[in-house]
Design a protein around this motif. Structure first.
Motif, PDB file in Angstrom:
ATOM      1  N   PHE A 107       0.838  -1.199   0.000  1.00 26.42           N
ATOM      2  CA  PHE A 107       0.000   0.000   0.000  1.00 26.42           C
ATOM      3  C   PHE A 107       0.873   1.248   0.000  1.00 26.42           C
ATOM      4  N   PHE A 108       0.356   2.322  -0.580  1.00 25.09           N
ATOM      5  CA  PHE A 108       0.997   3.629  -0.534  1.00 25.09           C
ATOM      6  C   PHE A 108       0.407   4.407   0.650  1.00 25.09           C
ATOM      7  N   ALA A 159       1.253  19.408   5.035  1.00 23.36           N
ATOM      8  CA  ALA A 159       1.836  18.076   5.265  1.00 23.36           C
ATOM      9  C   ALA A 159       2.587  17.545   4.042  1.00 23.36           C
ATOM     10  N   SER A 160       2.029  17.776   2.854  1.00 21.67           N
ATOM     11  CA  SER A 160       2.628  17.228   1.630  1.00 21.67           C
ATOM     12  C   SER A 160       3.995  17.815   1.304  1.00 21.67           C
ATOM     13  N   LEU A 161       4.311  18.958   1.894  1.00 23.27           N
ATOM     14  CA  LEU A 161       5.603  19.612   1.640  1.00 23.27           C
ATOM     15  C   LEU A 161       6.451  19.691   2.916  1.00 23.27           C
ATOM     16  N   SER A 162       6.052  18.941   3.942  1.00 20.32           N
ATOM     17  CA  SER A 162       6.699  19.042   5.247  1.00 20.32           C
ATOM     18  C   SER A 162       7.623  17.855   5.534  1.00 20.32           C
ATOM     19  N   LYS A 163       8.892  18.155   5.712  1.00 18.68           N
ATOM     20  CA  LYS A 163       9.858  17.114   6.070  1.00 18.68           C
ATOM     21  C   LYS A 163       9.586  16.575   7.467  1.00 18.68           C
ATOM     22  N   VAL A 214       2.993   9.205  -1.632  1.00 21.94           N
ATOM     23  CA  VAL A 214       2.499   9.963  -2.775  1.00 21.94           C
ATOM     24  C   VAL A 214       1.820  11.229  -2.275  1.00 21.94           C
ATOM     25  N   THR A 215       2.020  12.333  -2.979  1.00 20.65           N
ATOM     26  CA  THR A 215       1.328  13.571  -2.612  1.00 20.65           C
ATOM     27  C   THR A 215      -0.118  13.488  -3.103  1.00 20.65           C
ATOM     28  N   ALA A 218      10.948  17.048   1.075  1.00 16.62           N
ATOM     29  CA  ALA A 218      10.242  16.669   2.304  1.00 16.62           C
ATOM     30  C   ALA A 218      10.206  15.154   2.502  1.00 16.62           C
ATOM     31  N   GLY A 219      10.457  14.405   1.424  1.00 17.14           N
ATOM     32  CA  GLY A 219      10.470  12.944   1.546  1.00 17.14           C
ATOM     33  C   GLY A 219       9.441  12.213   0.707  1.00 17.14           C
ATOM     34  N   ALA A 220       8.625  12.946  -0.074  1.00 10.87           N
ATOM     35  CA  ALA A 220       7.654  12.285  -0.957  1.00 10.87           C
ATOM     36  C   ALA A 220       8.394  11.534  -2.062  1.00 10.87           C
TER      37      ALA A 220
END
Length: 414
Positions: free
Chosen positions: A269-270, A287-291, A309-310, A334-336
């Motif tokens: 799962f993602f 959240a999607s851009l937060s390390k 995944v963003t 950020a880790g995505a």
């Protein structure tokens, strides 16, 4: 007579030599053609296979593999062809605009996979959809009437949840789709996309949803991390903040994610990260851009090892405040691992080119790119088994009388 026998013997040896050389050459050619698509050799250690592929890939190929894009039309068009052939895009996402019948979708999936297979280093495409049930169903009139998560959580058993997810997965798989961006793990009493407000219940139903999809060879996705059930603002339109402390979030909103991550194979799962802000973790970035949220919380504290995944980068919660070039760069930093850009070709190019230039300028370390590419390769190599769909079979599987009868038997309208 003696000389004649010698000549005959020499002639025989010459002919034998000719055919031996020809046979060897044909074998070499065949192996060469076969080898083009076999960067993962069966005799090589799995880790070594991925490292070998990574070494062969250009920077452009690597950047492409970190993107999943949408496109217009029910057939392969020039834009998606160019993105696959020239930008080496890792995946596509379907919407209603791409889907008119099970047979047509299966043919489209095959056509796109065929294009991806013709590249120098062929890798199968991730083909995704949001098939949650309820109001969020693509090609609604031609697929089974999937219940909303709210109705399943309220009136169905966890085993029913498993069966509905597996049924859904079989339909998607028959059309060449290998990823479903579901289930939604957001906690809510009112949202029809939610199993409910109880974290334990949401975890149990979410787990069964993933198992059902997996048993139909479909990868699910837990969304929207770290849980946006508290927000009443639609991130498609505008940004918002969840104002509570870390302990509260980790005991409620984050709990279903934490449990599934700790109990299940993370390659199956993602995790999709939302664009909402959580000041308890990061006061500045969504959240999607937060390390802090992706690397420190999701990877570090929760030990998640799969693909991140963003949510769609074209949503108002982020595209009003960041350029597409900046969003792609920030999300990767950020880790995505996978950047989702669902609609406009021009935006997809901006994200791709922005990330490419950021790496060339030293703003994004190549090691950060390689880390995510390894995760994509690992997923594609270990999890994606079947990419070719049978259009005739799709017509039989999708919205079969048996599936409709089973869903009606659940009697969820009570």
């Amino acid at each position: 007579m003696k000389k004649k026998n010698i000549y005959l013997g020499l002639a025989f040896i010459a002919i034998l030599s000719f055919f031996t050389v020809l046979f060897i050459q044909l074998n070499m050619d065949a192996n060469s053609k076969e080898g083009k698509g076999k960067d993962f050799d069966a005799n090589t250690d799995n880790h070594e296979k991925i490292e070998k592929m990574l070494e062969k890939m250009t920077l452009e190929e690597k950047i492409g593999q970190l993107m999943m894009v949408g496109f217009k039309g029910t057939e392969k068009n020039s834009e998606i062809t160019e993105l696959i052939e020239q930008k080496h895009i890792g995946g596509v996402i379907y919407f209603d605009r791409n889907m008119k019948s099970p047979e047509q979708v299966a043919k489209l999936s095959n056509s796109l996979q065929q294009t991806a297979d013709q590249s120098l280093h062929p890798l199968p495409l991730m083909v995704a959809v949001d098939q949650e049930g309820g109001d969020t169903i693509r090609m609604r009139e031609r697929v089974s009437p999937l219940p909303a998560q709210k109705d399943l959580g309220k009136n169905a058993s966890v085993e029913d949840m498993y069966k509905v997810a597996k049924l859904n997965g079989k339909e998607l798989g028959s059309m060449g789709i290998n990823i479903n961006f579901a289930p939604v793990l957001d906690l809510s009493k009112t949202d029809e996309r939610s199993f409910g407000k109880d974290p334990e219940k949401v975890y149990q139903y979410g787990k069964k949803a993933i198992q059902g999809l997996n048993d139909a060879s479909i990868t699910g996705a837990l969304k929207h991390f770290p849980g946006n059930g508290r927000s009443e603002i639609d991130p498609h339109v505008e940004t918002s903040s969840v104002e509570t402390n870390q302990l509260d979030l980790e005991n409620s909103d984050i709990y279903p994610f934490k449990q599934i991550i700790s109990e299940m194979d993370n390659q199956k799962f993602f995790v999709m990260v939302t664009h909402i802000k959580y000041p308890a973790y990061d006061k500045e970035k969504p959240a999607s851009l937060s390390k802090v949220i992706i690397e420190d919380l999701l990877r570090g504290k929760l030990k998640y090892e799969g693909l991140v995944v963003t949510d769609d980068l074209e949503m108002g919660a982020v595209n009003k405040y960041f350029s597409y070039e900046e969003m792609g760069k920030q999300a990767i930093l950020a880790g995505a691992d996978l950047l989702l850009v669902c609609h406009e070709y021009s935006h997809e190019l901006e994200v791709y080119n922005g990330l490419l230039e950021a790496v060339k300028a030293g703003e994004v370390p190549i090691d950060r790119i390689n880390e995510s590419v390894k995760r994509v390769l690992t997923y594609k190599f270990y999890t994606m088994k079947q990419t070719k769909a049978d259009p005739d079979q799709a017509e039989k599987v999708v919205k079969s009388p048996e599936s409709i009868k089973y869903i009606e038997s659940l009697n969820l309208d009570k």
